[in-house]
Write an enzyme that holds these catalytic residues in place. Structure first.
Site, short mmCIF file in Angstrom:
data_model
loop_
_atom_site.label_atom_id
_atom_site.label_comp_id
_atom_site.label_asym_id
_atom_site.label_seq_id
_atom_site.Cartn_x
_atom_site.Cartn_y
_atom_site.Cartn_z
CB SER A 1 -0.86 -0.04 1.27
OG SER A 1 -1.47 1.19 1.50
CE1 TYR B 1 -4.11 -2.92 5.81
CE2 TYR B 1 -3.54 -0.62 5.41
CZ TYR B 1 -3.85 -1.88 4.93
OH TYR B 1 -3.89 -2.09 3.57
CE LYS C 1 -1.56 -4.45 3.47
NZ LYS C 1 -1.90 -5.79 2.95
P1 NAD Z 1 -11.24 -6.94 1.32
O1 NAD Z 1 -11.46 -6.93 2.78
O2 NAD Z 1 -12.39 -6.64 0.43
O3 NAD Z 1 -10.62 -8.35 0.86
C1 NAD Z 1 -9.82 -9.11 1.69
C2 NAD Z 1 -10.37 -10.52 1.67
O4 NAD Z 1 -9.54 -11.36 2.47
C3 NAD Z 1 -11.79 -10.62 2.24
O5 NAD Z 1 -12.59 -11.34 1.32
C4 NAD Z 1 -11.62 -11.40 3.54
O6 NAD Z 1 -12.73 -12.19 3.83
C5 NAD Z 1 -10.36 -12.19 3.28
N1 NAD Z 1 -9.56 -12.52 4.46
C6 NAD Z 1 -9.14 -11.68 5.44
N2 NAD Z 1 -8.42 -12.38 6.35
C7 NAD Z 1 -8.37 -13.66 5.92
C8 NAD Z 1 -7.79 -14.86 6.43
N3 NAD Z 1 -7.11 -14.88 7.58
N4 NAD Z 1 -7.94 -15.99 5.73
C9 NAD Z 1 -8.63 -16.00 4.56
N5 NAD Z 1 -9.21 -14.91 4.04
C10 NAD Z 1 -9.09 -13.75 4.73
O7 NAD Z 1 -10.02 -5.94 1.03
P2 NAD Z 1 -9.48 -5.36 -0.35
O8 NAD Z 1 -9.81 -3.93 -0.39
O9 NAD Z 1 -9.85 -6.25 -1.45
O10 NAD Z 1 -7.92 -5.44 -0.06
C11 NAD Z 1 -7.14 -6.55 -0.51
C12 NAD Z 1 -5.71 -6.33 -0.07
O11 NAD Z 1 -5.24 -5.11 -0.60
C13 NAD Z 1 -5.49 -6.25 1.43
O12 NAD Z 1 -4.28 -6.88 1.75
C14 NAD Z 1 -5.40 -4.76 1.68
O13 NAD Z 1 -4.63 -4.48 2.84
C15 NAD Z 1 -4.68 -4.31 0.42
N6 NAD Z 1 -4.89 -2.89 0.09
C16 NAD Z 1 -6.18 -2.43 -0.01
C17 NAD Z 1 -6.40 -1.09 -0.30
C18 NAD Z 1 -7.79 -0.53 -0.36
O14 NAD Z 1 -7.95 0.69 -0.22
N7 NAD Z 1 -8.82 -1.34 -0.59
C19 NAD Z 1 -5.30 -0.24 -0.53
C20 NAD Z 1 -4.00 -0.76 -0.43
C21 NAD Z 1 -3.82 -2.11 -0.12
C1 WQD Z 2 -9.60 9.43 0.96
C2 WQD Z 2 -9.75 10.91 1.23
C3 WQD Z 2 -10.16 11.47 3.53
C4 WQD Z 2 -14.13 9.69 3.85
C5 WQD Z 2 -7.01 4.51 3.17
C6 WQD Z 2 -5.96 3.85 4.01
C7 WQD Z 2 -4.79 3.48 3.17
C8 WQD Z 2 -5.21 2.65 1.96
C9 WQD Z 2 -6.34 3.28 1.22
C10 WQD Z 2 -5.00 0.33 2.45
C11 WQD Z 2 -9.05 11.35 2.50
C12 WQD Z 2 -11.34 11.84 2.66
C13 WQD Z 2 -12.91 10.11 3.37
C14 WQD Z 2 -15.12 10.67 4.15
C15 WQD Z 2 -13.59 12.39 3.45
N1 WQD Z 2 -5.71 1.37 2.35
N2 WQD Z 2 -12.64 11.44 3.18
N3 WQD Z 2 -14.80 11.99 3.94
O1 WQD Z 2 -7.35 7.59 3.86
O2 WQD Z 2 -6.40 7.87 1.53
O3 WQD Z 2 -6.45 5.66 2.55
O4 WQD Z 2 -7.41 3.61 2.13
O5 WQD Z 2 -3.82 0.19 2.38
O6 WQD Z 2 -3.91 2.78 3.99
O7 WQD Z 2 -5.57 4.76 5.02
O8 WQD Z 2 -8.57 6.66 1.83
O9 WQD Z 2 -10.90 6.64 1.10
O10 WQD Z 2 -10.40 6.75 3.57
O11 WQD Z 2 -9.93 8.73 2.14
O12 WQD Z 2 -13.35 13.60 3.29
O13 WQD Z 2 -16.22 10.37 4.61
O14 WQD Z 2 -11.16 11.17 1.44
O15 WQD Z 2 -9.92 12.45 4.49
O16 WQD Z 2 -8.51 12.61 2.26
P1 WQD Z 2 -7.15 7.05 2.51
P2 WQD Z 2 -10.03 7.12 2.19
#
Ligand code: NAD
Ligand code: WQD
Length: 340
Positions: free
Chosen positions: A125, A150, A154
């Protein structure tokens, strides 16, 4: 056909990636414990692709369960590891839950397949950069002390993977540092499924627009940005899914070094207010929003330098903000009318 284990394959990014893997001729095998997803997402994947991937319901933090999985799925050539908990705020309140799930699951997987030649893609991330000193941020920018447990999982996971590759295993590893994934598949059959009140911007926008939430608050308009609201690099989830396919293909090439890391974003920053106005313009729906105070822990602005992914992964984001908003809205309307 190459068999790819997709952990968290019924989650938001995982389900879109399963679809793109099938489109690219791979055979995905899904593992998910359904802790943050719904079993019916498998049916939705089948509707989109016409294929039924193998699905194992398993908690990857269970060591014996993962050993049994590796015995059953011994002929996989790649792993895409999405499974993790991802709620930043919850991780501050319950850090051990996050370290346990996110780190044990990774270690169990690595141990179970240690002696096999496996191409491994890890979901990292942009959170590892914190507030970067230079924008756009490159992969060489210093990793900042994590703002949350969290984020720390990563950073720790990237270190574990680097150390493991350096030890001379057969693993090749690509860490993808995602910026902000939004949007949904253009069929509107899969998308983001937040449990409870959404923490992220776009699901909050769509739930407000559909009437599930009364209004959305913009967290601060006094930042040092053009319009005062925070800036992020929003990336369409389908583009992001395709980056995983590109990473697997790159690792299949013989000259791939053991470990590499790529930013996966569009390379463009958009502010919260720009996203709100794009949503209103694209959908024709007026949003009820107000300006509130800053959210603790938010970085002011971040967007990625994605030239390394373009050159080496031969991948580039193709979809812009309008497609992100239109698809997120189509999914919100679908899921409101067809709850799982
Ligand atoms: P999500 O929660 O929709 O998907 C994660 C999936 O993993 C879920 O279906 C959950 O049921 C499953 N899971 C969690 N723990 C588990 C376990 N112990 N065993 C088996 N399954 C398990 O999340 P996402 O948004 O699809 O994110 C996927 C990955 O990407 C994560 O590692 C997250 O940290 C990373 N990521 C997400 C974002 C974001 O903003 N969505 C940004 C950067 C990184
Ligand atoms: C985006 C922008 C908020 C909600 C998070 C995790 C990051 C990564 C992605 C996994 C920000 C603003 C939000 C609302 C708002 N995940 N906001 N009103 O914070 O960039 O990142 O998700 O790795 O680790 O921290 O994403 O979608 O929460 O926010 O104004 O009701 O929207 O302040 O500027 P963020 P977000």
């Amino acid at each position: 056909m190459s068999k790819i284990l997709v952990t968290g394959g019924l989650g938001y990014i995982g389900s879109h990636t399963v679809v793109e893997l099938i489109n690219a001729g791979f055979e995905p095998v899904i593992v998910d414990d359904l802790s943050n997803s719904h079993p019916k997402i498998l049916d939705q994947i089948i509707k989109i692709t016409g294929r039924r991937p193998v699905f194992h319901q398993l908690d990857l933090s269970d060591e014996h369960g993962v050993q049994n999985l590796a015995a059953a799925e011994h002929d996989i050539t790649g792993i895409i590891h999405f499974a993790a908990f991802k709620a930043v705020g919850e991780s501050v309140k319950e850090p051990l839950k996050y370290y346990r799930n996110n780190i044990y699951s990774l270690l169990n997987l690595l141990n179970a397949y240690y002696s096999r030649p496996v191409n491994f893609v890890f979901s990292s991330s942009c959170t590892v950069y914190g507030q970067p000193d230079v924008l756009p941020v490159t992969e060489n920018a210093p990793v900042k002390p994590a703002e949350s447990p969290y984020g720390n999982t990563k950073q720790i996971a990237e270190e574990i993977l680097k150390d493991m590759v350096a030890s001379g295993t057969n693993y090749k590893v690509t860490a993808l540092r995602y910026f902000n994934p939004v949007g949904a598949h253009d069929s509107a059959l899969i998308g983001e499924l937040p449990i409870g009140v959404p923490q992220n911007l776009v699901p909050f926008i769509t739930q407000t627009a559909i009437g599930k939430r009364e209004k959305i608050t913009v967290f601060g308009d006094d930042y040092h940005t053009a319009d005062g609201s925070c800036v992020r690099d929003y990336i369409h989830v389908v583009d992001l899914a395709k980056a995983h396919v590109a990473a697997l293909k790159l690792m299949q090439e013989n000259d791939f070094s053991g470990y590499d890391v790529f930013n996966i974003g569009t390379g463009n920053g958009n502010s919260v207010l720009q996203i709100i106005s794009a949503f209103e313009r694209v959908t024709g729906v007026k949003l009820n929003y107000s300006i509130g105070s800053r959210r603790s822990g938010d970085v002011e602005q971040v967007w990625g330098d994605v030239s390394k992914a373009e050159k080496q992964l031969h991948w580039k984001a193709g979809l812009g903000i309008d497609a992100m908003m239109a698809s997120a809205w189509a999914w919100e309307k679908y899921i409101s009318q067809n709850p799982l």
